[in-house]
Structures are given as structure tokens and as C-alpha cells.
Design a protein around this motif. Sequence first.
Motif, short mmCIF file in Angstrom:
data_model
loop_
_atom_site.label_atom_id
_atom_site.label_comp_id
_atom_site.label_asym_id
_atom_site.label_seq_id
_atom_site.Cartn_x
_atom_site.Cartn_y
_atom_site.Cartn_z
N LEU A 4 0.92 -1.24 0.10
CA LEU A 4 -0.05 0.28 0.17
C LEU A 4 0.80 1.17 0.07
N CYS A 6 0.76 5.45 -0.11
CA CYS A 6 -0.21 6.56 0.20
C CYS A 6 0.67 7.98 -0.36
N LEU A 7 -0.07 8.67 -1.25
CA LEU A 7 0.71 9.72 -1.66
C LEU A 7 -0.09 10.77 -1.16
N THR A 13 -2.70 8.14 -10.20
CA THR A 13 -2.47 7.33 -9.43
C THR A 13 -2.12 6.14 -10.62
N SER A 28 -1.61 -1.51 -3.83
CA SER A 28 -2.63 -0.20 -3.90
C SER A 28 -1.76 0.97 -3.79
N VAL A 29 -2.46 1.90 -4.48
CA VAL A 29 -1.70 3.31 -4.59
C VAL A 29 -2.84 4.09 -4.33
N ARG A 30 -2.76 4.92 -3.46
CA ARG A 30 -3.89 5.98 -3.05
C ARG A 30 -3.21 7.48 -2.93
N ALA A 31 -3.82 8.30 -3.50
CA ALA A 31 -3.50 9.74 -3.50
C ALA A 31 -4.65 10.65 -2.74
N VAL A 32 -4.15 11.49 -1.75
CA VAL A 32 -5.11 12.32 -1.29
C VAL A 32 -5.59 13.40 -2.29
N PHE A 56 -7.33 6.00 -6.52
CA PHE A 56 -6.63 5.09 -6.42
C PHE A 56 -6.40 4.26 -7.50
#
Length: 73
Positions: A4, A6-7, A13, A28-32, A56
Motif C-alpha cells: 500500500l 499513500c501519496l 495514480t 494499491s496506490v492511494r492519493a489524497v 487510487f
Amino acid sequence: MRRLVCLAETDSTNNWVKRQSALRAFTSVRAVLQSAGRGRAERSWFSGSPGDNLAFSILLPYDASLAGLLPAH
């Protein structure tokens, strides 16, 4: 490598995942916040204010010749 990521912010993404060569499947790649994301059918997707929407991507192992069979709902 983590599964995981988190960016705080990225252009997209999907683009971020494509630029990484050492990611394992199912990462998994998540961006705020993402500024140039893409939705279905190549539509643009701006995530709005930080935390307003989900942004994401998940790296899935697949045979590229079967890409059209992968549902995206």
C-alpha cells in the motif's frame, strides 16, 4: 516493497504506477489529491479538495490480450 502506497499528491495514480518498475502485483496506490487523473473511457478525473473523493489504483497481474475482459465498475 510495500503493498500500500499513500501519496499526498500526484498527477494520476495510474501514471504513478506506470512509472514504477519494481511494484509487485496487487500493490494499491492511494492519493489524497490527484490533478490529472483519468476515469473510465479516458475521461478526466480531478479529485477535488483533499479527501473529498477516492483516488487510487491497484496493480493487477493480467495478460494484456485479455484487458478488455476485466470489468471496471
